[in-house]
Write a protein that holds these residues in place. Structure first.
Motif, PDB file in Angstrom:
ATOM      1  N   PRO A 210       0.727  -1.322  -0.231  1.00 56.20           N
ATOM      2  CA  PRO A 210      -0.387   0.057  -0.178  1.00 56.20           C
ATOM      3  C   PRO A 210       0.982   1.444   0.211  1.00 56.20           C
ATOM      4  CG  PRO A 210      -0.786  -1.976   1.766  1.00 56.20           C
ATOM      5  CD  PRO A 210       0.771  -2.166   1.171  1.00 56.20           C
ATOM      6  N   GLY A 211       0.549   2.255  -0.448  1.00 54.81           N
ATOM      7  CA  GLY A 211       0.980   3.601  -0.839  1.00 54.81           C
ATOM      8  C   GLY A 211       2.396   3.583  -1.881  1.00 54.81           C
ATOM      9  N   SER A 212       2.797   2.289  -3.333  1.00 56.90           N
ATOM     10  CA  SER A 212       2.865   2.232  -4.306  1.00 56.90           C
ATOM     11  C   SER A 212       3.218   2.534  -5.455  1.00 56.90           C
ATOM     12  CB  SER A 212       3.890   0.742  -3.816  1.00 56.90           C
ATOM     13  OG  SER A 212       3.009   0.084  -4.297  1.00 56.90           O
ATOM     14  N   ALA A 213       3.550   2.897  -6.280  1.00 58.99           N
ATOM     15  CA  ALA A 213       3.315   3.668  -6.915  1.00 58.99           C
ATOM     16  C   ALA A 213       2.521   2.638  -7.534  1.00 58.99           C
ATOM     17  CB  ALA A 213       4.735   4.319  -7.970  1.00 58.99           C
ATOM     18  N   PRO A 214       2.777   1.124  -8.321  1.00 60.95           N
ATOM     19  CA  PRO A 214       1.356   0.275  -8.446  1.00 60.95           C
ATOM     20  C   PRO A 214       0.316   0.258  -8.179  1.00 60.95           C
ATOM     21  CG  PRO A 214       4.059  -0.654  -8.203  1.00 60.95           C
ATOM     22  CD  PRO A 214       3.762   0.271  -7.918  1.00 60.95           C
ATOM     23  N   HIS A 216      -1.220   2.623  -6.420  1.00 64.45           N
ATOM     24  CA  HIS A 216      -1.338   4.286  -6.970  1.00 64.45           C
ATOM     25  C   HIS A 216      -1.860   4.073  -7.786  1.00 64.45           C
ATOM     26  CE1 HIS A 216      -1.903   6.457  -3.213  1.00 64.45           C
ATOM     27  NE2 HIS A 216      -0.356   6.132  -2.747  1.00 64.45           N
ATOM     28  N   ARG A 217      -1.593   3.244  -8.873  1.00 61.28           N
ATOM     29  CA  ARG A 217      -1.623   3.346 -10.353  1.00 61.28           C
ATOM     30  C   ARG A 217      -3.032   2.572 -10.838  1.00 61.28           C
ATOM     31  NH1 ARG A 217       0.699  -1.267 -14.039  1.00 61.28           N
ATOM     32  NH2 ARG A 217      -0.845  -1.053 -15.423  1.00 61.28           N
ATOM     33  N   TRP A 218      -3.346   1.218  -9.655  1.00 57.62           N
ATOM     34  CA  TRP A 218      -4.344   0.552 -10.103  1.00 57.62           C
ATOM     35  C   TRP A 218      -5.439   0.842  -9.578  1.00 57.62           C
ATOM     36  CZ3 TRP A 218      -0.620  -3.096  -8.097  1.00 57.62           C
ATOM     37  CH2 TRP A 218      -0.030  -4.152  -8.848  1.00 57.62           C
ATOM     38  N   ASN A 219      -5.163   2.479  -8.289  1.00 56.15           N
ATOM     39  CA  ASN A 219      -6.699   2.448  -7.566  1.00 56.15           C
ATOM     40  C   ASN A 219      -7.095   3.147  -8.583  1.00 56.15           C
ATOM     41  OD1 ASN A 219      -7.624   1.532  -4.455  1.00 56.15           O
ATOM     42  ND2 ASN A 219      -5.502   0.963  -4.050  1.00 56.15           N
ATOM     43  N   GLU A 220      -6.348   3.960  -8.563  1.00 57.15           N
ATOM     44  CA  GLU A 220      -7.162   5.706  -9.799  1.00 57.15           C
ATOM     45  C   GLU A 220      -7.555   4.900 -11.078  1.00 57.15           C
ATOM     46  OE1 GLU A 220      -7.377   7.928  -8.509  1.00 57.15           O
ATOM     47  OE2 GLU A 220      -5.094   8.133  -6.794  1.00 57.15           O
ATOM     48  N   ARG A 221      -6.600   4.385 -11.174  1.00 52.88           N
ATOM     49  CA  ARG A 221      -7.116   3.415 -13.290  1.00 52.88           C
ATOM     50  C   ARG A 221      -8.747   2.808 -12.775  1.00 52.88           C
ATOM     51  NH1 ARG A 221      -4.341  -1.359 -15.651  1.00 52.88           N
ATOM     52  NH2 ARG A 221      -5.047  -2.086 -13.809  1.00 52.88           N
ATOM     53  N   ASN A 222      -8.668   1.940 -11.046  1.00 56.88           N
ATOM     54  CA  ASN A 222     -10.195   1.131 -11.979  1.00 56.88           C
ATOM     55  C   ASN A 222     -10.749   1.779 -10.876  1.00 56.88           C
ATOM     56  OD1 ASN A 222      -8.308  -0.639 -13.213  1.00 56.88           O
ATOM     57  ND2 ASN A 222      -7.701  -2.346 -10.756  1.00 56.88           N
ATOM     58  N   ARG A 223     -11.214   2.793 -10.076  1.00 55.08           N
ATOM     59  CA  ARG A 223     -11.993   3.794  -9.962  1.00 55.08           C
ATOM     60  C   ARG A 223     -12.603   4.696 -11.155  1.00 55.08           C
ATOM     61  NH1 ARG A 223     -12.940   8.885  -8.807  1.00 55.08           N
ATOM     62  NH2 ARG A 223     -11.253   9.974  -8.870  1.00 55.08           N
ATOM     63  N   LEU A 224     -11.943   4.768 -11.591  1.00 55.80           N
ATOM     64  CA  LEU A 224     -12.205   5.961 -12.837  1.00 55.80           C
ATOM     65  C   LEU A 224     -12.789   4.521 -13.635  1.00 55.80           C
ATOM     66  CD1 LEU A 224      -9.644   8.508 -14.049  1.00 55.80           C
ATOM     67  CD2 LEU A 224     -11.772   8.514 -12.147  1.00 55.80           C
ATOM     68  N   LEU A 225     -12.837   3.315 -14.466  1.00 56.26           N
ATOM     69  CA  LEU A 225     -12.734   2.926 -15.335  1.00 56.26           C
ATOM     70  C   LEU A 225     -14.328   1.554 -14.268  1.00 56.26           C
ATOM     71  CD1 LEU A 225      -9.961   0.384 -16.501  1.00 56.26           C
ATOM     72  CD2 LEU A 225     -11.505   2.136 -17.497  1.00 56.26           C
ATOM     73  N   ARG A 263       1.667  12.170  -8.500  1.00 60.13           N
ATOM     74  CA  ARG A 263       3.128  12.171  -9.525  1.00 60.13           C
ATOM     75  C   ARG A 263       2.207  12.357 -11.132  1.00 60.13           C
ATOM     76  NH1 ARG A 263       6.463   7.249  -6.437  1.00 60.13           N
ATOM     77  NH2 ARG A 263       7.078   8.304  -5.179  1.00 60.13           N
ATOM     78  N   VAL A 264       2.943  13.357 -11.792  1.00 55.87           N
ATOM     79  CA  VAL A 264       2.198  13.552 -13.465  1.00 55.87           C
ATOM     80  C   VAL A 264       3.027  12.758 -13.760  1.00 55.87           C
ATOM     81  CG1 VAL A 264       2.590  15.397 -14.965  1.00 55.87           C
ATOM     82  CG2 VAL A 264       2.739  16.161 -12.305  1.00 55.87           C
ATOM     83  N   GLY A 265       3.998  12.279 -13.734  1.00 59.07           N
ATOM     84  CA  GLY A 265       3.767  11.269 -14.574  1.00 59.07           C
ATOM     85  C   GLY A 265       2.771   9.657 -14.687  1.00 59.07           C
ATOM     86  N   LEU A 266       2.615   9.387 -13.385  1.00 57.75           N
ATOM     87  CA  LEU A 266       1.743   8.661 -12.745  1.00 57.75           C
ATOM     88  C   LEU A 266       0.551   8.596 -13.186  1.00 57.75           C
ATOM     89  CD1 LEU A 266       1.495   5.955  -9.806  1.00 57.75           C
ATOM     90  CD2 LEU A 266      -0.646   6.780 -10.097  1.00 57.75           C
TER      91      LEU A 266
END
Length: 306
Positions: A210-214, A216-225, A263-266
């Motif tokens: 929890p808190g790692s880049a992957p 947050h990536r999965w959480n942010e992406r999957n919430r929107l999907l 992070r903007v890149g993420l």
């Protein structure tokens, strides 16, 4: 006695903790089938599973499909009325499964029952999932019998209903597969309940960080999907636009939280992945709509922000 439930445990490099999970399942008061999905572990997990005295059924996948992908990969192998999702770093109390089964047995409109997940220090991690006003699924630690959704780390679902509402969103990999499923159950007119006596001790973060880049990536992406698939269109579009606007403004802010999801890149990667997956999300949305008996707006008005 025939077993009403299949418990599906998805593991990846779980050698350090999966034994405790299997030991706890072997001690359950309710007879069941244990089905372990090994996501191509390379740390000796496969040998440990083969040697465990409970002799679980094991499906070894050729590559890591994540938690959602692992669940989806074996759904057609489940022949019992109920299917449990259980994290490999979770150890349920002996009456865990029977308590969840009683909740489903008592009401045919209850399609999912969620557990009381307790951390190593005794603190409650989750007794269900709430839907926030901006469309996040968040763990709740105090709740009544009825909750919006279930925590996918330890829950029991009706197998036929899960299939009927579209199964498990395998492409999510991990995170939000549970809240997306809860959305679809709600849209189909089913209930989700919290079962206090169904206690599970959880080594939170043993499989992911929890808190790692992957994370947050999965959480942010999957919430929107999830919102594109399930929520009212205005809500989904608003949240995608808000995420994009926040991303665009981050370089101009003087103070930005030191967290991977800022992070903007993420965030740009998340937006690109959402854009790439939008066509399939809209196809899924149409199918979900055809199966629904409750409007998206009614579900949102009833549960968002509660």
């Amino acid at each position: 006695m025939s077993s009403p439930s299949t418990v599906v445990v998805v593991t990846w490099r779980g050698r350090e903790h999966v034994t405790a999970c299997l030991d706890a399942l072997a001690a359950q008061r309710s007879p069941h089938r244990t089905l372990v999905v090994d996501n191509a572990s390379d740390d000796g997990t496969a040998e440990l599973l083969a040697a465990h005295p409970s002799r679980p059924d094991v499906v070894r996948l050729p590559r890591n499909l994540g938690y959602a992908g692992g669940l989806a990969a074996v759904l057609d192998r489940v022949g019992t009325p109920y299917v449990a999702w259980l994290n490999d770093d979770a150890a349920p109390d002996p009456r865990w499964l029977s308590s969840l089964e009683e909740a489903l047995d008592g009401d045919p409109r209850v399609a999912a029952a969620t557990s009381s997940m307790v951390l190593a220090d005794g603190a409650t991690q989750s007794v269900g999932v709430a839907l926030t006003a901006d469309g996040h699924g968040v763990d709740v630690v105090l709740a009544g019998r009825e909750v919006f959704g279930f925590c996918g780390g330890a829950a029991l679902l009706r197998t036929d209903v899960l299939r009927r509402v579209g199964g498990v969103p395998a492409a999510f990999f991990c995170y939000y597969e549970d809240t997306d499923t809860a959305w679809r159950l709600r849209l189909a007119g089913y209930r989700v309940v919290s079962v206090g006596p169904a206690r599970v001790r959880h080594r939170h973060g043993a499989s992911t960080r929890p808190g790692s880049a992957p994370f947050h990536r999965w959480n942010e992406r999957n919430r929107l999907l999830m919102l594109l698939r399930c929520a009212p269109a205005a809500v989904a579009l608003r949240e995608v636009a808000r995420f994009a606007a926040t991303t665009a403004l981050l370089p101009f802010r003087s103070a930005v939280p030191d967290a991977a999801n800022f992070r903007v890149g993420l965030r740009l990667r998340v937006l690109a992945e959402v854009l790439l997956r939008t066509p399939s999300a809209l196809v899924a949305r149409a199918g979900i709509g055809r199966r629904s008996t409750v409007s998206r707006g009614d579900v949102w008005r009833t549960w968002a922000g509660r």
